[in-house]
Design a protein around this motif. Structure first.
Motif, mmCIF file in Angstrom:
data_model
loop_
_atom_site.group_PDB
_atom_site.id
_atom_site.type_symbol
_atom_site.label_atom_id
_atom_site.label_comp_id
_atom_site.label_asym_id
_atom_site.label_seq_id
_atom_site.Cartn_x
_atom_site.Cartn_y
_atom_site.Cartn_z
ATOM 1 N N VAL A 67 -10.503 7.428 -3.231
ATOM 2 C CA VAL A 67 -10.133 6.306 -2.384
ATOM 3 C C VAL A 67 -10.400 5.028 -3.165
ATOM 4 C CG1 VAL A 67 -10.600 5.091 -0.231
ATOM 5 C CG2 VAL A 67 -10.669 7.570 -0.284
ATOM 6 N N ALA A 87 0.842 -1.190 0.000
ATOM 7 C CA ALA A 87 0.000 0.000 0.000
ATOM 8 C C ALA A 87 0.881 1.245 0.000
ATOM 9 C CB ALA A 87 -0.902 -0.018 1.231
ATOM 10 N N GLY A 88 0.240 2.407 -0.119
ATOM 11 C CA GLY A 88 0.951 3.670 -0.191
ATOM 12 C C GLY A 88 1.865 3.946 0.990
ATOM 13 N N ASN A 89 1.582 3.403 2.148
ATOM 14 C CA ASN A 89 2.410 3.641 3.329
ATOM 15 C C ASN A 89 3.387 2.487 3.568
ATOM 16 O OD1 ASN A 89 0.695 1.641 4.138
ATOM 17 N ND2 ASN A 89 -0.107 2.715 5.914
ATOM 18 N N SER A 149 -5.074 2.305 -0.171
ATOM 19 C CA SER A 149 -4.068 3.302 0.211
ATOM 20 C C SER A 149 -3.314 2.912 1.474
ATOM 21 C CB SER A 149 -4.711 4.674 0.385
ATOM 22 O OG SER A 149 -5.620 4.647 1.462
ATOM 23 N N GLN A 150 -3.953 2.158 2.367
ATOM 24 C CA GLN A 150 -3.308 1.756 3.620
ATOM 25 C C GLN A 150 -3.158 0.241 3.750
ATOM 26 O OE1 GLN A 150 -5.538 3.441 6.823
ATOM 27 N NE2 GLN A 150 -5.206 5.529 6.171
ATOM 28 N N GLU A 203 -8.864 -1.366 1.988
ATOM 29 C CA GLU A 203 -8.600 -0.018 1.509
ATOM 30 C C GLU A 203 -7.185 -0.024 0.938
ATOM 31 O OE1 GLU A 203 -9.029 4.578 2.966
ATOM 32 O OE2 GLU A 203 -8.887 3.011 4.466
#
Length: 121
Positions: free
Chosen positions: A33, A10-12, A50-51, A48
């Motif tokens: 999102v 994910a993005g993080n 992004s996370q 989700e």
């Protein structure tokens, strides 16, 4: 993909790992999102993107996101779920579509109604 695993970052830089054969399906959404689901036995698990955060699991045929709510289809009927998987409307509607000012238009047995997405009622 490595050996028998599919790793999704994910993005993080959080890692979500699945079986290599598990198809990852992105969910149609009108906002930025992005969500995806992975089938697990009879249920599908929603994440989700992004996370890489697992949101909930459920039994449905199809799912899309409208105004931060999940509109799911089960046996040809539509219903609404929150982001935590709590069912707001059972799968008994022929159609659920976005309307004006934060409402969703509902069609059930040739009758129309409105669902207020802000107050979830």
């Amino acid at each position: 993909m490595r050996n028998d695993s599919l790793n999704v970052y994910a993005g993080n830089n959080k890692l979500a790992s699945f079986e290599k054969s598990a198809p990852v399906t992105f969910i149609k959404s009108s906002d930025s999102v992005v969500y995806f689901f992975v089938p697990e036995k009879k249920n599908k698990t929603i994440y989700e993107a992004s996370q890489g955060k697992k949101l909930f699991s459920g039994e449905f045929d199809d799912i899309e996101v409208i105004r931060n709510l999940f509109v799911f289809t089960k046996k040809g009927k539509k219903g609404i779920l929150r982001r935590d998987g709590k069912q707001l409307l059972a799968a008994e509607y022929e159609a659920i579509i976005p309307s004006i000012l934060g409402y969703l238009s509902l069609l059930k047995e040739k009758r129309f109604g409105l669902y207020d997405t802000k107050n979830q009622s």
